[in-house]
Each structure stands twice: as structure tokens, then as C-alpha cells.
Design an enzyme around this catalytic site. Sequence first.
Site, PDB file in Angstrom:
ATOM      1  N   GLY A  40       0.833  -1.200   0.000  1.00 26.65           N
ATOM      2  CA  GLY A  40       0.000   0.000   0.000  1.00 26.65           C
ATOM      3  C   GLY A  40       0.858   1.236   0.000  1.00 26.65           C
ATOM      4  CG  ASN A  41      -0.139   4.763  -1.369  1.00 28.90           C
ATOM      5  OD1 ASN A  41      -0.823   5.600  -0.803  1.00 28.90           O
ATOM      6  ND2 ASN A  41      -0.530   4.168  -2.491  1.00 28.90           N
TER       7      ASN A  41
END
Length: 234
Positions: A40-41
Site C-alpha cells: 500500500g502507501n
Amino acid sequence: MHDIPPQASNPCSRSLYSVRSALVTAGPTEEPIDAVRFLGNRSSGRLGLAIAEALADRGVPVTLLLGPIRVPVPADPRVTVLRFRTAAELEALLRRHLPQFDLVVMAAAVADYRPKKLAAGKLRRDAESLTIELEGVPDLLATTRELRKPGARVIGFALEPRERLESSAREKLERKDLTGIVANPLETMDADGIDGTLFLRDGRVRTPGGVIPKPDFARWLAAELTSEYSATAH
Ligand code: CTP
């Protein structure tokens, strides 16, 4: 905000401006590695949420494509929310909805790479090291270009180190065939404030001036994007 069928329109919220409908994307993507892990981020989605609300405040019916964010989604009956998790899910939503919108604001932080294979179940800790092969995610802004409504204003975002903010933003503006791009330094991600600059295709540069809270920036941007002059920026 509420989840209702796409494109339901509110007859009372007809825009006074030249923008009659807006599609906003917000939040990160999650690319699964196995049944419990993902890549993810740190995008919080707050800026995209604020932009959706600010456009609705200006009388524009908004559809918000919203990723897996951790903050609560405010209830706003003027905004239709459709959820995605992965870049592939966002791409499918874009392909379905993009053609209907006069204004597209692509604030989502979309993955550039994803695991090539989804491991079955949960990966065990049974080796010294683990290599996960990644494949590139298509650039959604660029690959959905043909689906845009003719004359639509399409705005991208560029998160860049401060020293190459302008050069990278201008390069992305051309490569992704955008009306404008909001460039902001890396520190913006997951922060309360934003130091954003709007570079328009015709060379104009607009800024609210320095770091301001994300809701204020969203209001400023909504005013810029619904103004007549931005219509001439293609
Ligand atoms: N974007 C996209 N599809 C991707 C990655 C990004 O449509 N797979 C969009 C983002 O929503 C944003 C813009 O492209 O509006 C710029 O994203 P950014 O991550 O800054 O740029 P990239 O094109 O991914 O380039 P790089 O990571 O090399 O800076």
C-alpha cells in the site's frame, strides 16, 4: 457521503458553473500479496475527500471513487461514493464512469507496481528470505485517455521531491495529456497541510501561496477548476 447507485442526480444541485459534473478519486490502493498482506502507501485520502466536498459546495454533483482509507467518510448526500481497493478495481470504475464527467480530479495515490501473483492463503515464515515479483500497474490517467468526455478538464497530482517539483509536474502534464496538474512536495502525504501548485497546460501557474490546511486548499482548487478561465487551459 453515501453509497447510492452511480450517476443518480440531485435536481436541486444543478451547477451554476460550466462544470456540470465531477469525478474525484481519492485514497491509496492496496495490492494483495496473500490473504492477509498487501502493498500500500501512506495516502490518507483526506485531500481528495475535501476536494469532493468543496466541489459539491460549489453546486457540482460529484462522484467520488474512494480507496481503502482509515479516516471516517463524512455523510454528504451530495456526493456519490463508490469504493475500490486495488488499482485494477479503480481502473474498472474509471472505464465505466469517466466518459460522463466534465471534470476529473485524480487525487488517488495509485500503485506503480503490484505483486505478479497472489499467494494462496497466508505466506509462512519458512525461509530465510522471500522474493516477491512485482509487475507494473498501467498509468490509469494515460491509459483511460480515450474514454474522456470531449472537452473534459482532467487534473492529475504529482508528488515529488521539492527540487524537481516543476520539471516533473510539467513532464507528467504532457505525458498524461492533462489540463492541469497539482504538484506538491513529498511531505504532503499523510500531513494536515499542503504546499500545492497548479500547473496548467497552457503554461499558467496558480498557487494559493505556501502551506495551507488541506480543506482550504481544496476550496481554493475547486474555485480554480470551476472558473471560466480553466476551461481554456486544454
Ligand atoms: N496515476 C495513475 N496511475 C498510476 C499511477 C499514478 O493514474 N498507476 C496518477 C495519479 O493518480 C496522479 C498522477 O498519476 O494523479 C501522478 O502520480 P505519481 O505517482 O506522482 O506519478 P507516476 O506517473 O506514478 O510517476 P512516478 O511514480 O515515477 O513519479
